[in-house]
Design a protein around this motif. Structure first.
Motif, PDB file in Angstrom:
ATOM      1  N   LEU A   1       0.833  -1.218   0.000  1.00  0.00           N
ATOM      2  CA  LEU A   1       0.000   0.000   0.000  1.00  0.00           C
ATOM      3  C   LEU A   1       0.859   1.255   0.000  1.00  0.00           C
ATOM      4  O   LEU A   1       0.557   2.238  -0.700  1.00  0.00           O
ATOM      5  CB  LEU A   1      -0.927  -0.014   1.224  1.00  0.00           C
ATOM      6  N   GLU A   2       1.959   1.285   0.739  1.00  0.00           N
ATOM      7  CA  GLU A   2       2.834   2.458   0.773  1.00  0.00           C
ATOM      8  C   GLU A   2       3.460   2.708  -0.584  1.00  0.00           C
ATOM      9  O   GLU A   2       3.566   3.854  -1.057  1.00  0.00           O
ATOM     10  CB  GLU A   2       3.912   2.241   1.835  1.00  0.00           C
ATOM     11  N   ALA A   3       3.865   1.602  -1.302  1.00  0.00           N
ATOM     12  CA  ALA A   3       4.441   1.757  -2.645  1.00  0.00           C
ATOM     13  C   ALA A   3       3.409   2.336  -3.612  1.00  0.00           C
ATOM     14  O   ALA A   3       3.704   3.229  -4.424  1.00  0.00           O
ATOM     15  CB  ALA A   3       4.955   0.397  -3.136  1.00  0.00           C
ATOM     16  N   CYS A   4       2.196   1.855  -3.548  1.00  0.00           N
ATOM     17  CA  CYS A   4       1.125   2.383  -4.429  1.00  0.00           C
ATOM     18  C   CYS A   4       0.837   3.855  -4.136  1.00  0.00           C
ATOM     19  O   CYS A   4       0.570   4.640  -5.051  1.00  0.00           O
ATOM     20  CB  CYS A   4      -0.134   1.542  -4.264  1.00  0.00           C
ATOM     21  N   LYS A   5       0.882   4.259  -2.864  1.00  0.00           N
ATOM     22  CA  LYS A   5       0.627   5.663  -2.506  1.00  0.00           C
ATOM     23  C   LYS A   5       1.684   6.582  -3.099  1.00  0.00           C
ATOM     24  O   LYS A   5       1.393   7.675  -3.595  1.00  0.00           O
ATOM     25  CB  LYS A   5       0.586   5.801  -0.998  1.00  0.00           C
ATOM     26  N   GLN A   6       2.958   6.140  -3.083  1.00  0.00           N
ATOM     27  CA  GLN A   6       4.018   6.955  -3.681  1.00  0.00           C
ATOM     28  C   GLN A   6       3.803   7.104  -5.173  1.00  0.00           C
ATOM     29  O   GLN A   6       4.013   8.180  -5.754  1.00  0.00           O
ATOM     30  CB  GLN A   6       5.373   6.298  -3.383  1.00  0.00           C
ATOM     31  N   ARG A   7       3.357   6.040  -5.837  1.00  0.00           N
ATOM     32  CA  ARG A   7       3.072   6.122  -7.286  1.00  0.00           C
ATOM     33  C   ARG A   7       1.932   7.116  -7.556  1.00  0.00           C
ATOM     34  O   ARG A   7       2.017   7.919  -8.480  1.00  0.00           O
ATOM     35  CB  ARG A   7       2.709   4.730  -7.798  1.00  0.00           C
ATOM     36  N   VAL A   8       0.852   7.085  -6.725  1.00  0.00           N
ATOM     37  CA  VAL A   8      -0.281   8.012  -6.912  1.00  0.00           C
ATOM     38  C   VAL A   8       0.162   9.456  -6.685  1.00  0.00           C
ATOM     39  O   VAL A   8      -0.229  10.370  -7.417  1.00  0.00           O
ATOM     40  CB  VAL A   8      -1.428   7.650  -5.947  1.00  0.00           C
ATOM     41  N   ASP A   9       1.002   9.722  -5.658  1.00  0.00           N
ATOM     42  CA  ASP A   9       1.460  11.093  -5.394  1.00  0.00           C
ATOM     43  C   ASP A   9       2.250  11.634  -6.567  1.00  0.00           C
ATOM     44  O   ASP A   9       2.101  12.804  -6.959  1.00  0.00           O
ATOM     45  CB  ASP A   9       2.320  11.100  -4.130  1.00  0.00           C
ATOM     46  N   ALA A  10       3.115  10.783  -7.184  1.00  0.00           N
ATOM     47  CA  ALA A  10       3.896  11.225  -8.349  1.00  0.00           C
ATOM     48  C   ALA A  10       2.973  11.566  -9.513  1.00  0.00           C
ATOM     49  O   ALA A  10       3.141  12.592 -10.194  1.00  0.00           O
ATOM     50  CB  ALA A  10       4.894  10.132  -8.739  1.00  0.00           C
TER      51      ALA A  10
ATOM     52  N   ALA B   1      -2.693   4.338 -11.394  1.00  0.00           N
ATOM     53  CA  ALA B   1      -2.067   4.347 -10.068  1.00  0.00           C
ATOM     54  C   ALA B   1      -3.131   4.432  -8.965  1.00  0.00           C
ATOM     55  O   ALA B   1      -3.014   3.786  -7.923  1.00  0.00           O
ATOM     56  CB  ALA B   1      -1.096   5.516  -9.960  1.00  0.00           C
ATOM     57  N   THR B   2      -4.154   5.263  -9.228  1.00  0.00           N
ATOM     58  CA  THR B   2      -5.240   5.385  -8.245  1.00  0.00           C
ATOM     59  C   THR B   2      -5.977   4.065  -8.066  1.00  0.00           C
ATOM     60  O   THR B   2      -6.293   3.644  -6.944  1.00  0.00           O
ATOM     61  CB  THR B   2      -6.226   6.477  -8.673  1.00  0.00           C
ATOM     62  N   ALA B   3      -6.232   3.353  -9.212  1.00  0.00           N
ATOM     63  CA  ALA B   3      -6.921   2.063  -9.130  1.00  0.00           C
ATOM     64  C   ALA B   3      -6.085   1.054  -8.358  1.00  0.00           C
ATOM     65  O   ALA B   3      -6.592   0.307  -7.500  1.00  0.00           O
ATOM     66  CB  ALA B   3      -7.235   1.542 -10.533  1.00  0.00           C
ATOM     67  N   ALA B   4      -4.738   1.012  -8.672  1.00  0.00           N
ATOM     68  CA  ALA B   4      -3.853   0.070  -7.954  1.00  0.00           C
ATOM     69  C   ALA B   4      -3.812   0.389  -6.463  1.00  0.00           C
ATOM     70  O   ALA B   4      -3.823  -0.482  -5.607  1.00  0.00           O
ATOM     71  CB  ALA B   4      -2.450   0.113  -8.562  1.00  0.00           C
ATOM     72  N   HIS B   5      -3.804   1.724  -6.158  1.00  0.00           N
ATOM     73  CA  HIS B   5      -3.774   2.140  -4.749  1.00  0.00           C
ATOM     74  C   HIS B   5      -5.069   1.734  -4.031  1.00  0.00           C
ATOM     75  O   HIS B   5      -5.028   1.258  -2.889  1.00  0.00           O
ATOM     76  CB  HIS B   5      -3.586   3.660  -4.672  1.00  0.00           C
ATOM     77  N   GLN B   6      -6.212   1.885  -4.705  1.00  0.00           N
ATOM     78  CA  GLN B   6      -7.480   1.485  -4.116  1.00  0.00           C
ATOM     79  C   GLN B   6      -7.530  -0.016  -3.851  1.00  0.00           C
ATOM     80  O   GLN B   6      -7.999  -0.473  -2.801  1.00  0.00           O
ATOM     81  CB  GLN B   6      -8.652   1.912  -5.028  1.00  0.00           C
ATOM     82  N   GLN B   7      -7.014  -0.819  -4.824  1.00  0.00           N
ATOM     83  CA  GLN B   7      -7.012  -2.268  -4.653  1.00  0.00           C
ATOM     84  C   GLN B   7      -6.102  -2.666  -3.495  1.00  0.00           C
ATOM     85  O   GLN B   7      -6.446  -3.519  -2.658  1.00  0.00           O
ATOM     86  CB  GLN B   7      -6.544  -2.952  -5.954  1.00  0.00           C
ATOM     87  N   ALA B   8      -4.900  -2.011  -3.418  1.00  0.00           N
ATOM     88  CA  ALA B   8      -3.983  -2.308  -2.322  1.00  0.00           C
ATOM     89  C   ALA B   8      -4.599  -1.925  -0.977  1.00  0.00           C
ATOM     90  O   ALA B   8      -4.413  -2.610   0.027  1.00  0.00           O
ATOM     91  CB  ALA B   8      -2.656  -1.567  -2.536  1.00  0.00           C
ATOM     92  N   LEU B   9      -5.358  -0.771  -0.996  1.00  0.00           N
ATOM     93  CA  LEU B   9      -6.008  -0.327   0.230  1.00  0.00           C
ATOM     94  C   LEU B   9      -7.063  -1.345   0.679  1.00  0.00           C
ATOM     95  O   LEU B   9      -7.152  -1.673   1.873  1.00  0.00           O
ATOM     96  CB  LEU B   9      -6.645   1.048   0.017  1.00  0.00           C
TER      97      LEU B   9
END
Length: 884
Positions: free
Chosen positions: A342-351, A574-582
């Motif tokens: 989840l932390e890795a996905c959040k960094q991708r979304v912020d970028a 990135a948002t979709a991946a972050h949501q799935q990880a969340l």
């Protein structure tokens, strides 16, 4: 009636005032507020109605406060064949003087003069019309009521063809006199609201009183007869009640003996029940001890089995707790791996968000730049229109002045054409003519004409000289045209235009520029609704400051321009991946939490089972100890024998209670008690009724002695004689009262029918005058009392009460003026209008002035006002100005 002169001396705040009124037409009396205009009408009323020594409030209020003198009022009046001068002084040294000038001279003073004037007015003036033909400040909008004016009724009768046009001097219409006499006869028997009065009320009251006296005397005789009947009845009843009293006493003695025997048996039964209760208590105690011994043995057996079962459950709970702990360790490891992802996905979304924000800033900069350019362009247009408008000196007010001046010139020119003489010449041969020194050459058959507004000279050389002089009217209209032309020229010069067409063109240009300015201002206001121009420029600078120095967005590693669409897709992915990880992280966290909860539950269960096992073991030991102690006191077999003996003793005591209860039941105690109560009640009732009858017999005997001394029969005979006389008088008066009532009803119906016929002439006259004010569509609805109920204008009908204050005031004046035009010349009275038309606009004032001009004839219309300009349009008016 006409008012020729009115003089006030020391009246309220008026030291002296003497006014002469023209015999006819519209008279406008003007002056400042509180100068005493309304006081003139008030003074005339006091002069004609109040005696010089009157102490009424109205008279006291007019005494001057600045000097210790009496108020004086003098009036010269003509009415019918009379003309007189009438003077009164109130308050201090009161006096009354009357000088009759026509038809023959008379001089009277004091009350004799007052009564003479009242007689003259009653003979020649319709006083109701005199009061109705006024428009007072406090009631200028109230509905006009002319129904009681005999003079107007006669006039309307004449117009409607009801009676001869020649009035009868000194008398009203025949129908009015007859109705008055009928009303006078009706009032002998009834009030105005139809209730009995006078003879009818007296006869009714007398008959009612006589009926009440007869009823009262008859009731007194009936009371004596009733007392005699009651005395005989009470004597018989008293003998019967004495025998009944003796029988009731004997029955009560027998019942009391039976009740005493039952009381003895009841005492024995109570003692047996006490003994049975004690035996039952002893048996219950021994039985309870035996039962407790048995329960303890059963409890020891039950708890032994429970201990065995709980030992097995404790072993099972310990095994389940170990399994749950292993599951929790595995779930915690999986949840930690999900949090790392989840932390890795959040960094991708912020970028991705940072890249998209730079794209949004560039688009925002472009949008703000375009909006600022649009605002600056419209601002330049507004500045140009403002500069052009500032160069135009012509204003809307000045243009209005020019239009009015041009219209005045047109009206004055039309007036010049209408009032000026014209010279027309037609040449028979060639001829030269000099017109005011200017040569005019005419050929045969040629025609020449010109208007003459002043002195004009025509010269035919060697033949003749003609001088044409215009009349005063033509000169005045030409002068008015010159003044109007000069006014128009001055206005055009002030506007800086040569003529009216140029002024109109310039005014159109001014209006066009103003409209363009308003449109541009509206656009600028819409564009600047959220932010001002400076705020937009500041926002643009801020946005551009956040953008990179280069034109475009670059990848930090490749220095290549990124595609905005690809960057937005990257943000979405990135948002979709972050949501799935969340979601995965939340799922694993819940699994770990559930495993921890399961461990807690199973550990808690094992602890509870262990604790319960200890408690049950302790209770088993306690029960064994109690059983040992009880057996040491009494053995189990001995306790059973004692319990059986106590049961036998309780059974024997219960049998004794049953025997005594049965014996008492055979004596029927409830029935004996009821018979005792009934016997006591019957005996007491017999004694009471016997005593009551004896007392009533004594009272009736005493009452009959008193009745014998009152002479009630004689009073009944006298009352019946009076009722016969009252009934005869009542019948006689009733016939006369009903006849007067019927005659009044029939005459009222015929009078209403006659009034409905003469409403039409009055309505026609009101509509004739009203159309001058309200237009040709004006109509009114007038009821039989000559009151305006509705007004119709342009097909719309409105009730009088719903009209505006100005319309009500105008209709009130029109109605009074219509009445004044219809009334015969010898019946006319002055129409007095006190400071009216304050609610009227300028256009209606002009039309009301035309109404006043239309009715200006033989009668007087006196207008009292503090604003004479309201009546400036009345061409026939004569003005009297009051000064302090």
């Amino acid at each position: 009636m006409k008012l020729h002169r009115l003089t006030l001396t020391n009246y309220r705040g008026i030291t002296h005032r003497d006014i002469c009124f023209p015999d006819s037409g519209v008279i406008v009396v003007s002056g400042a507020n509180e100068i005493g205009k309304s006081s003139m009408l008030e003074a005339l009323d006091l002069l004609l109605e109040s005696k010089d020594r009157s102490t009424k409030k109205d008279v006291k209020q007019v005494k001057p406060t600045h000097a210790d003198v009496g108020a004086e009022v003098t009036a010269e009046i003509s009415t019918g064949p009379y003309r007189f001068v009438y003077r009164k002084r109130f308050h201090k040294k009161p006096e009354t003087e009357l000088t009759v000038l026509a038809p023959r001279r008379e001089q009277l003073t004091g009350d004799e003069a007052h009564e003479r004037v009242r007689a003259i007015l009653a003979e020649t003036v319709d006083l109701d019309l005199w009061q109705a033909q006024r428009v007072i400040q406090s009631a200028s909008t109230s509905a006009t009521d002319l129904s009681g004016c005999n003079a107007l009724s006669r006039a309307l009768d004449v117009v409607a063809g009801e009676v001869d046009a020649t009035p009868v001097a000194g008398a009203g219409p025949v129908d009015t006199l007859l109705v008055d006499r009928i009303d006078e006869e009706y009032r002998r028997y009834f009030t105005a609201t139809g209730r009995p009065t006078g003879e009818w009320l007296t006869a009714t009251t007398r008959l009612r009183s006589a009926d009440e006296d007869v009823a009262r005397c008859a009731a007194a005789i009936a009371e004596v007869d009733d007392a005699v009947r009651r005395h005989a009845t009470l004597t018989r009843d008293l003998n019967a009640l004495a025998a009944e009293k003796v029988a009731a006493a004997a029955s009560l003695t027998a019942v009391r003996a039976a009740a005493e025997a039952i009381a003895v048996l009841t005492g024995e039964l109570a003692q047996a029940r006490v003994r049975a209760g004690a035996a039952e208590s002893t048996h219950a105690a021994s039985l309870a001890t035996l039962t407790e011994r048995r329960r303890t043995r059963a409890e020891i057996d039950e708890r032994t089995a429970t201990v065995t079962r709980l030992q097995q459950e404790a072993q099972t709970a310990a095994d389940d707790a170990d399994t749950a702990r292993e599951m929790r360790v595995s779930a915690d490891e999986t949840a930690q791996q999900a949090r790392t992802l989840l932390e890795a996905c959040k960094q991708r979304v912020d970028a991705a968000h940072a890249a998209v924000a730079l794209l949004a800033d560039r688009e925002e900069a472009d949008r703000l730049a375009a909006r600022i350019a649009t605002i600056e362009r419209h601002q330049r247009e507004l500045d140009a229109a403002t500069r052009d408008l500032a160069k135009i000196t012509l204003t809307a007010e000045l243009m209005s002045t020019i239009e009015k001046a041009a219209a005045a010139v047109d009206r004055a020119a039309s007036a010049v054409d209408l009032t000026s003489a014209r010279i027309e010449m037609t040449a028979a041969t060639d001829v030269d003519v000099a017109v005011d020194g200017e040569a005019v050459t005419l050929q045969p058959g040629q025609r020449w004409s010109a208007a003459v507004t002043g002195a004009t000279e025509l010269d035919i050389p060697g033949v003749l000289t003609v001088r044409v002089v215009a009349g005063a009217t033509a000169s005045s209209t030409q002068a008015a045209l010159d003044r109007a032309t000069e006014t128009l020229g001055a206005a055009l010069r002030e506007a800086g235009v040569p003529d009216l067409d140029a002024a109109r063109a310039l005014d159109a240009r001014r209006q066009e520029l103003q409209a363009a300015g308003r449109q541009v201002r509206a656009i600028l206001a819409a564009l600047s609704t959220d932010d001002s121009l400076d705020a937009l420029r500041t926002r643009l600078a801020d946005v551009r400051g956040r953008l990179p120095a280069e034109d475009g967005l670059f990848d930090a590693t490749t220095a290549a321009v990124q595609d905005p669409a690809a960057q937005r897709r990257e943000l979405i992915e990135a948002t979709a991946a972050h949501q799935q990880a969340l979601r995965d992280c939340e799922t694993h966290a819940k699994v770990a939490e559930a495993a921890a909860t399961l461990v807690t539950e199973r550990e808690l269960r094992a602890a509870r089972v262990k604790e319960k096992l200890a408690v049950v073991a302790e209770e088993l030991a306690a029960a064994g100890h109690r059983l040992a102690e009880a057996r040491a006191t009494v053995a189990d077999d001995q306790l059973a024998v004692t319990t059986q003996a106590d049961a036998d003793a309780a059974t024997a005591a219960a049998a004794e209670v049953a025997r005594l209860t049965e014996e008492l039941a055979r004596h029927a105690p409830e029935e004996v008690a009821a018979r005792l109560d009934e016997a006591e009640r019957v005996a007491a009732s017999a004694v009471a009724r016997h005593d009551e009858a004896a007392e009533a017999l004594r009272e009736v005997a005493a009452q009959l002695k008193v009745f014998g001394t009152e002479g009630r029969k004689g009073r009944l005979d006298a009352a019946e004689t009076e009722r016969e006389r009252a009934h005869a008088d009542y019948g006689r008066v009733q016939r006369r009262a009903r006849a007067a009532q019927l005659l009044r009803t029939v005459m009222g119906r015929h009078r209403d029918a006659m009034r409905s016929r003469y409403v039409d002439p009055f309505r026609t006259e009101v509509e004739r005058l009203g159309r001058i004010v309200f237009g040709e569509t004006f109509e009114v609805d007038v009821d039989s009392e000559l009151r305006i109920g509705h007004r119709t204008l342009s097909g719309r009908t409105v009730p009088y009460d719903s009209l505006s204050g100005g319309a009500k005031e105008q209709l009130g004046i029109v109605a009074r003026l219509a009445g004044a035009t219809l009334v015969a010349k010898e019946d006319s009275v002055p129409v007095v209008i006190d400071d009216a038309l304050g609610f009227t606009d300028a256009e209606r004032l002009t039309r009301m002035a035309e109404v006043f001009d239309a009715v200006a004839g033989d009668g007087q219309v006196i207008i009292l006002t503090c604003s004479p300009q309201r009546y400036a349009g009345v061409q026939t008016a004569r003005h009297i100005e009051l000064v302090t």
